[in-house]
Design a protein around this motif. Structure first.
Motif, PDB file in Angstrom:
ATOM      1  N   ARG A   1     -16.634  -8.373   2.325  1.00 56.95           N
ATOM      2  CA  ARG A   1     -16.044  -7.925   3.586  1.00 56.95           C
ATOM      3  C   ARG A   1     -16.909  -6.841   4.221  1.00 56.95           C
ATOM      4  O   ARG A   1     -17.234  -6.889   5.414  1.00 56.95           O
TER       5      ARG A   1
ATOM      6  N   ASP B   1     -19.182  -7.081   7.740  1.00 54.55           N
ATOM      7  CA  ASP B   1     -19.046  -6.082   8.803  1.00 54.55           C
ATOM      8  C   ASP B   1     -20.420  -5.512   9.145  1.00 54.55           C
ATOM      9  O   ASP B   1     -20.750  -5.301  10.324  1.00 54.55           O
TER      10      ASP B   1
ATOM     11  N   GLY C   1     -15.136 -16.627  11.453  1.00 57.59           N
ATOM     12  CA  GLY C   1     -15.196 -15.632  12.520  1.00 57.59           C
ATOM     13  C   GLY C   1     -16.588 -15.540  13.109  1.00 57.59           C
ATOM     14  O   GLY C   1     -17.534 -16.154  12.629  1.00 57.59           O
TER      15      GLY C   1
ATOM     16  N   ASP D   1     -10.786 -14.970   8.755  1.00 54.85           N
ATOM     17  CA  ASP D   1     -12.076 -14.504   8.260  1.00 54.85           C
ATOM     18  C   ASP D   1     -11.879 -13.227   7.459  1.00 54.85           C
ATOM     19  O   ASP D   1     -10.924 -12.475   7.693  1.00 54.85           O
ATOM     20  N   ILE D   2     -12.788 -12.981   6.541  1.00 56.32           N
ATOM     21  CA  ILE D   2     -12.716 -11.799   5.692  1.00 56.32           C
ATOM     22  C   ILE D   2     -13.086 -10.526   6.449  1.00 56.32           C
ATOM     23  O   ILE D   2     -12.665  -9.425   6.090  1.00 56.32           O
ATOM     24  N   SER D   3     -13.871 -10.680   7.516  1.00 48.03           N
ATOM     25  CA  SER D   3     -14.419  -9.533   8.240  1.00 48.03           C
ATOM     26  C   SER D   3     -13.657  -9.244   9.533  1.00 48.03           C
ATOM     27  O   SER D   3     -13.570 -10.099  10.413  1.00 48.03           O
ATOM     28  N   ARG D   4     -13.152  -8.048   9.647  1.00 46.65           N
ATOM     29  CA  ARG D   4     -12.458  -7.645  10.873  1.00 46.65           C
ATOM     30  C   ARG D   4     -13.420  -7.636  12.052  1.00 46.65           C
ATOM     31  O   ARG D   4     -13.065  -8.073  13.157  1.00 46.65           O
TER      32      ARG D   4
ATOM     33  N   LEU E   1     -13.902 -11.108  13.374  1.00 43.34           N
ATOM     34  CA  LEU E   1     -12.729 -11.536  14.145  1.00 43.34           C
ATOM     35  C   LEU E   1     -12.698 -10.886  15.522  1.00 43.34           C
ATOM     36  O   LEU E   1     -12.235 -11.489  16.497  1.00 43.34           O
TER      37      LEU E   1
ATOM     38  N   THR F   1      -6.100 -14.597  15.487  1.00 38.65           N
ATOM     39  CA  THR F   1      -7.021 -14.187  14.428  1.00 38.65           C
ATOM     40  C   THR F   1      -6.241 -13.553  13.280  1.00 38.65           C
ATOM     41  O   THR F   1      -5.279 -12.812  13.503  1.00 38.65           O
TER      42      THR F   1
ATOM     43  N   GLN G   1      -7.104 -11.658   9.423  1.00 40.78           N
ATOM     44  CA  GLN G   1      -8.069 -11.217   8.418  1.00 40.78           C
ATOM     45  C   GLN G   1      -7.556 -11.621   7.043  1.00 40.78           C
ATOM     46  O   GLN G   1      -6.430 -11.292   6.655  1.00 40.78           O
TER      47      GLN G   1
END
Length: 259
Positions: free
Chosen positions: A8, A12, A68, A87-90, A93, A109, A111
């Motif tokens: 994650r 990012d 994402g 998706d794992i990444s904010r 998203l 969306t 997370q």
């Protein structure tokens, strides 16, 4: 080691660095998608065949799984589909949310981890789009099982994944143009590292990646209740040495079948 947390943070960071897999589609692409001139990829560059989709996506419930980055999700939403991006990444998203806002698109969306879709009920979706991403989980069996659970009967899973041949080579040497066999399959980014190198890798917020066997990728889908109904290969577009010898990405179209 928390693999989910590590990847994650790493994704990012990829957004902050402007990785190609984090670059959202343009307004022009969205406008074309709204009038039926759309395409998406689940591998490096080759578009998914239109024949893999229904003739109309309007009203179709689609899950973009580990997808994402403002790419597949907004394009499919522009066709009139009801799209959810997980998706794992904010930060990934946020790319989807930005494209949706700028182009007046309806898009949800969430997370989360691709291996755990408990936020969704059984048979919630008609279609799942899953670009190359399962190299970031140690065990892909839950990914296939969860995808099968949340798809309706006869629902379609379109997946991209990496040919494990790519992972047998030393990545640093590969980038220099040298093919040096180093790893076995299955494998992990960390397998050949010392404890000091592992610490440095984690502190630098780099991804942990896994080379899965073709059996885990393809038979894994079959074991989860899918029938493979389509397959194609793709490569890096000539940017990696292996492109001269073999295509290192695979895409499959799998249909959920209740027997």
């Amino acid at each position: 080691m928390n693999i989910v947390k590590q990847n994650r943070k790493a994704w990012d960071k990829k957004v902050e660095e402007g990785s190609v897999y984090t670059k959202a589609v343009s307004k022009e692409i969205i406008e074309k998608s709204k009038i039926g001139e759309w395409k998406i990829t689940v591998t490096a560059g080759k578009p998914v065949p239109k024949s893999w989709f229904p003739s109309s996506l309007k009203g179709l419930k689609i899950l973009c799984l580990a997808s994402g980055g403002g790419q597949q999700g907004p394009v499919l939403a522009a066709t009139g589909a009801e799209v959810t991006v997980l998706d794992i990444s904010r930060k990934q998203l946020e790319k989807d949310e930005l494209v949706a806002t700028e182009n007046d698109l309806e898009l949800t969306t969430i997370q989360g981890d691709m291996s755990d879709l408990s936020v969704f009920g059984d048979e919630s979706f008609d279609l799942i789009v899953h670009p190359v991403a399962n190299l970031f989980v140690e065990d892909i069996t839950p990914v296939w099982k969860e995808a099968s659970r949340v798809l309706k009967d006869k629902g379609v899973l379109i997946s991209g994944f990496t040919n494990p041949l790519l992972f047998i080579f030393d990545d640093e040497e590969d980038m220099k143009g040298n093919l040096v066999v180093k790893n076995s399959i299955p494998s992990s980014t960390l397998d050949q590292m010392t404890s000091e190198e592992i610490t440095e890798h984690l502190m630098a917020n780099k991804t942990i990646e896994y080379g899965h066997s073709l059996e885990a990728q393809i038979q894994g889908q079959i074991d989860a209740g899918f029938v493979i109904a389509g397959l194609y290969e793709d490569d890096f577009g000539g940017s990696r040495p292996l492109d001269k010898f073999i295509k290192c990405f695979v895409a499959t179209r799998a249909v959920k079948m209740k027997f």
